[in-house]
Each structure stands twice: as C-alpha cells, then as structure tokens.
Write a protein that holds these residues in place. Structure first.
Motif, short mmCIF file in Angstrom:
data_model
loop_
_atom_site.label_atom_id
_atom_site.label_comp_id
_atom_site.label_asym_id
_atom_site.label_seq_id
_atom_site.Cartn_x
_atom_site.Cartn_y
_atom_site.Cartn_z
N THR A 90 2.51 -13.75 -8.84
CA THR A 90 1.80 -12.50 -8.57
C THR A 90 2.63 -11.47 -7.81
O THR A 90 2.74 -10.31 -8.24
N ALA A 91 3.21 -11.86 -6.69
CA ALA A 91 3.96 -10.90 -5.89
C ALA A 91 5.16 -10.37 -6.65
O ALA A 91 5.45 -9.16 -6.63
N ALA A 99 -4.47 -11.69 -9.89
CA ALA A 99 -3.36 -12.64 -9.87
C ALA A 99 -2.58 -12.60 -11.17
O ALA A 99 -3.10 -12.22 -12.23
N GLY A 100 -1.31 -12.99 -11.08
CA GLY A 100 -0.48 -13.18 -12.25
C GLY A 100 -0.12 -11.90 -12.99
O GLY A 100 -0.11 -10.80 -12.44
N LYS A 126 0.34 -5.83 -14.36
CA LYS A 126 0.11 -4.72 -15.28
C LYS A 126 -0.83 -3.68 -14.68
O LYS A 126 -0.65 -2.48 -14.90
N LEU A 127 -1.81 -4.13 -13.92
CA LEU A 127 -2.72 -3.18 -13.28
C LEU A 127 -1.96 -2.34 -12.25
O LEU A 127 -2.16 -1.13 -12.16
N ASP A 160 -5.68 -22.23 -12.33
CA ASP A 160 -5.39 -20.85 -12.72
C ASP A 160 -6.44 -19.93 -12.10
O ASP A 160 -7.62 -20.03 -12.43
N PRO A 161 -6.06 -19.03 -11.20
CA PRO A 161 -7.05 -18.16 -10.56
C PRO A 161 -7.76 -17.23 -11.54
O PRO A 161 -8.80 -16.67 -11.20
N ASN A 162 -7.23 -17.10 -12.74
CA ASN A 162 -7.84 -16.21 -13.73
C ASN A 162 -8.73 -16.95 -14.73
O ASN A 162 -9.26 -16.33 -15.66
#
Length: 252
Positions: free
Chosen positions: A65-66, A104-105, A110-111, A216-218
């Motif tokens: 993510t970071a 996350a991820g 992209k956001l 997976d947080p998503n």
C-alpha cells in the motif's frame, strides 16, 4: 495530433499507442525503454516537449500500500508538472472502477493517483475501467498451487483491454467530454467461474476453487461487487466467452 503515452510498453499502453497510430496520430512513447523514469521525472520534460495530449497508462510493480501509493502519486505530480511546462492541453488517465472505498493495495494507489492528477494545473479526464479479460490469465498464474487454482471471491464485469484502449484514445483526443467515464464488459460474472473456463481451455490446472482470502484487506469489497460498474457505464464487447473463443479456441 502529437500524443505522449506514458507506460507505452505496458498492456494498455501498447494497445492505445497502436489505436492512435492507426488513426494517424503521432505517438510519443514514454517508458523506461525510451529512457524516461516517470517516478523520478528523469527525461520526462524532454519526452513531453511538443505533445498536445498525454495519456497515462503506467502500471506499478508492487501492490504494497505505502509503496504503490507513493509511486502513483509521484508519477501523477511529475507528469502534471512536466505537462504544464510543455503546454499540454489535457491528460487522459486510465484507472479502475469502484476504487473510492478501497484503502489498501493497488486500488488505494490508483485512487491517490486520481487525486494527485486533479490537484494539478492541466485538465485531466479519467477513464475508469473494469478488470480486463486478460486478468483471468494473471489470476491463474498467481493462484495456482499444484493442480488447483485458488481464486478469491470477486464479482466482476470483465472487459477486453483493446476495448479500453479504444475508449481511452477517444477520451484523449476529444476536445470536450466528461471528467470521468466508466467502461466495463457486457455481463457480470464471478471471477473464479471465468478463471475455470480459461483453465478448461488451457487444459490446466485440473481444478479451480473459489476462496475467501481473509488476509486480503480488500476481500469483502471485491466479494460484494464494489468493483462493478455504475448504471451510466459504457458497456463494450467482446464478451468474456467471445474473447476466450478467439484467444483459446475450443479443441474439436
């Protein structure tokens, strides 16, 4: 029209460059292969000199993510700065449908990229696309262990990469248009079911199993359809089955 394609060596970059070239536009390929590093901005100003429009189709090599957020945000800021200095009219960005809820991820990256582009001086148009038909090939590669592919539960409306490239080219060259457009395939499906059809055509692996990946947080957002298009989305063929028949013809 002179159009710079950032990420010209990637899946969508190659396709959109081909579409634009066949339409008679002059395409300026911007990638590491052409000596440009859009993350550090090395060579970017020179690459965009004389461009009328910039298309950003760059992809990241990480999903952490970071790191991915830093990458996409930095690229957007660098491209905005160089585009403004070059007198570019507008920027067209390919992004992903439904990412507003993700933290996350790759989706979060992209956001962040979208937000960074909107903060810059050059007008930006965003084409949010569903995952590509070709995503099933990647998923099969990523998730196969032995004779089984373990595919996460994921509602999707897959679209052909070529259809996305054609729409991205249109968005880029039009003098007027919406600030954001969505494009998806004609039909909703479960990703595991699509991957199973691909596996059957390839003859391996023997099994495809749908799983819930709680690490997976998503996973919840993907499973409940957060990445499906809205009612105003452009729906473009071919269908997944048509794409499959074309690329992996059934054995007689």
């Amino acid at each position: 029209m002179r159009i710079a394609v950032v990420g010209a060596s990637g899946r969508i970059g190659r396709e959109v460059a081909d579409v634009l070239t066949k339409q008679g536009h002059e395409v300026l390929g911007v990638s590491r292969a052409t000596g440009v590093d859009v993350y550090t901005a090395e060579g970017l100003a020179e690459a965009l000199a004389g461009a009328d429009v910039v298309i950003d189709s760059v992809n990241a090599t990480t999903t952490e993510t970071a790191a991915v957020t830093d990458f996409f945000r930095s690229v957007a800021r660098n491209v905005q700065h160089a585009a403004a200095a070059a007198g570019v009219r507008r920027i067209a960005l390919v992004s992903i449908i439904g990412i507003d809820q993700f933290t996350a991820g790759h989706y979060a990256g992209k956001l962040a990229q979208e937000h960074a582009y909107r903060e810059g001086p050059v007008p930006v148009r965003i084409l949010r696309a569903a995952q590509f038909h070709e995503f099933t090939e990647m998923m099969l590669d990523w998730t196969t262990r032995g004779d089984t592919a373990y595919v996460p539960k994921y509602r999707a409306q897959l679209v052909a990469a070529r259809a996305v490239a054609e729409k991205l080219a249109e968005v880029a060259i039009e003098d007027s248009g919406a600030a954001m457009i969505e494009i998806a395939g004609p039909h909703e499906l479960e990703l595991a079911a699509a991957v199973a059809k691909l596996a059957a055509r390839q003859g391996k692996p023997a099994h495809v199993e749908e799983i819930v990946d709680v690490d997976d947080p998503n996973h919840e957002l993907q499973a409940r359809g957060a990445l499906l298009p809205g009612p105003e989305a452009v729906l473009a063929g071919p269908t997944f089955e048509e794409w499959l028949d074309h690329k992996y013809p059934a054995q007689q």
